[in-house]
Design an enzyme around this catalytic site. Structure first.
Site, mmCIF file in Angstrom:
data_model
loop_
_atom_site.group_PDB
_atom_site.id
_atom_site.type_symbol
_atom_site.label_atom_id
_atom_site.label_comp_id
_atom_site.label_asym_id
_atom_site.label_seq_id
_atom_site.Cartn_x
_atom_site.Cartn_y
_atom_site.Cartn_z
ATOM 1 N N TYR A 68 129.561 21.661 52.599
ATOM 2 C CA TYR A 68 129.106 20.404 53.217
ATOM 3 C C TYR A 68 129.316 20.416 54.731
ATOM 4 C CZ TYR A 68 127.605 18.429 48.892
ATOM 5 O OH TYR A 68 126.892 18.227 47.743
ATOM 6 N N GLN A 101 115.263 11.702 47.486
ATOM 7 C CA GLN A 101 116.416 12.434 46.935
ATOM 8 C C GLN A 101 117.256 12.987 48.080
ATOM 9 O OE1 GLN A 101 114.942 15.122 43.490
ATOM 10 N NE2 GLN A 101 113.124 14.628 44.662
ATOM 11 N N VAL A 103 119.584 13.500 51.405
ATOM 12 C CA VAL A 103 120.817 12.888 51.907
ATOM 13 C C VAL A 103 120.892 13.031 53.432
ATOM 14 C CG1 VAL A 103 122.066 13.293 49.736
ATOM 15 C CG2 VAL A 103 122.125 15.046 51.527
ATOM 16 N N ASP A 104 119.811 13.533 54.042
ATOM 17 C CA ASP A 104 119.871 13.857 55.481
ATOM 18 C C ASP A 104 119.695 12.664 56.409
ATOM 19 O OD1 ASP A 104 117.049 13.404 55.490
ATOM 20 O OD2 ASP A 104 116.622 15.525 55.157
ATOM 21 N N HIS A 129 120.387 9.995 46.026
ATOM 22 C CA HIS A 129 121.492 10.964 45.926
ATOM 23 C C HIS A 129 122.569 10.786 46.993
ATOM 24 C CE1 HIS A 129 118.713 13.862 43.437
ATOM 25 N NE2 HIS A 129 119.178 12.853 42.727
ATOM 26 N N GLY A 201 107.322 17.316 48.772
ATOM 27 C CA GLY A 201 108.401 18.261 49.075
ATOM 28 C C GLY A 201 109.550 18.273 48.097
ATOM 29 N N ASN A 227 102.811 19.683 48.555
ATOM 30 C CA ASN A 227 103.803 20.754 48.415
ATOM 31 C C ASN A 227 103.075 22.082 48.614
ATOM 32 O OD1 ASN A 227 105.800 22.629 47.338
ATOM 33 N ND2 ASN A 227 106.740 20.866 46.317
ATOM 34 N N ALA A 245 104.382 19.237 54.686
ATOM 35 C CA ALA A 245 104.330 17.780 54.805
ATOM 36 C C ALA A 245 104.083 17.324 56.249
ATOM 37 C CB ALA A 245 105.644 17.182 54.293
#
Ligand code: BJW
Ligand code: ZN
Length: 254
Positions: A68, A101, A103-104, A129, A201, A227, A245
């Protein structure tokens, strides 16, 4: 990609009263954020299933924190790309809900920038997420900002809770863990009401997130997929736009 399929997708989206968008790590690839699976997605030859789990954190917390820490350092300088911006602009006009989804945090950055000091909320995504730059206490559950570099040299140097002193963990959803029930319920409700689910994506392998387009299909809506690669969802999509994308979304949503 032929212009015929782009026009078909534009017509579907243009005619839809409600659109739900499911994004995955591929939308951030052109911002420099690594994806999880495939050739570009490996980290020290671990699979995400081996590191993104509560068992891994119990067994090897320093290794999980190292992963992480590496990802935070990699994502911190990244900025939204034209794909995030096109989605944010379109969502601010209404009738579109973003479900991610990722987390950025890049959808949020794009939403705030596009809203220009106005109400960004229609373009803020439902984050299934969690968030990479947030920590959570393993004992008392208190959430805190997670932006400082992590010292993984020993168990004692790993981040600790300011309230109870217990070990902190990234505030993300690992395999085998439940997603936030309210967020998931909201995502499924929007999916059920949508005329079109735009899927961007994602390998569409990880559940329950991968159910979002399936719910739209079950309720009689259709799927548009963006995609560069085939996914298990591709055969069920009304239109598949093969490409990145950052190039396709501005053309699709302008
Ligand atoms: C581009 C591009 C460009 C490249 N432009 N595109 C039903 C069936 C089978 C299994 C299950 C099931 N239900 C549940 C499970 C188990 C499990 C699961 O789904 N396993 C599967 C792998 C089989 N799910 C869970 O465990 C979930 N929890 C759960 O179900 O709990 C039940 C429960 C209930 C009550 C109590 C307790 C438990 C949790 C799943 C959590 C997933 N977490 C992760 C890590 C998040 C934190 C972090 O980031 O570290 O989420 S794993 C990882 O995968 C991450 C991602 O969000 C997720 C999806 O990955 P994504 O985004 O699709 O990335 P990639 O790399 O796979 O794909 C990228 C795509 O982009 C590719 O297609 C490229 O082609 C494309 N691309 N460049 C557009 N420029
Ligand atoms: Zn605590």
């Amino acid at each position: 990609m032929g212009s015929g399929v782009l026009e078909e997708a534009r017509a579907l989206l243009g005619g839809a009263a409600r659109v739900v968008v499911l994004t995955g790590s591929g939308i951030s690839a052109e911002s420099g954020v690594p994806t999880f699976r495939g050739e570009e997605g490996l980290w020290k030859s671990f699979r995400p299933e081996d590191l993104a789990s509560p068992e891994a954190f119990r067994r090897v917390p320093r290794l999980v924190w190292e992963w992480y820490g590496w990802r935070r350092a990699k994502v911190a300088p990244c900025a939204p790309n034209p794909g995030h911006v096109a989605l944010a602009r379109r969502a601010l006009r209404g009738g579109m809900t973003l479900v991610t989804q990722n987390v950025d945090g890049l959808h949020e950055v794009a939403a705030l920038a596009c809203a220009g000091g106005g109400d960004a909320s229609p373009a803020l995504p439902l984050e299934l997420h969690g968030a990479l730059f947030r920590d959570r206490c393993t004992r008392c559950g208190r959430a805190s900002e997670g932006r400082r570099p992590v010292d993984v040299s020993s168990l004692e140097t790993l981040p600790r809770c300011g309230a109870c002193g217990s070990l902190l963990r990234p505030d993300v959803v690992w395999f085998g863990e439940a997603l936030d029930a309210h967020t998931l319920h909201a995502a499924f409700t929007h999916a059920a009401q949508a005329d079109v689910c735009l899927v961007v994506g994602t390998s569409a392998l990880v559940y329950p997130a991968a159910s979002v387009p399936l719910i739209t299909l079950e309720r009689g809506g259709c799927v548009v997929e963006v995609n560069p690669r085939e996914t298990p969802l591709s055969p069920r999509a009304r239109v598949v736009l093969r490409g990145g994308a950052a190039e396709i979304l501005p053309a699709l949503l302008a």
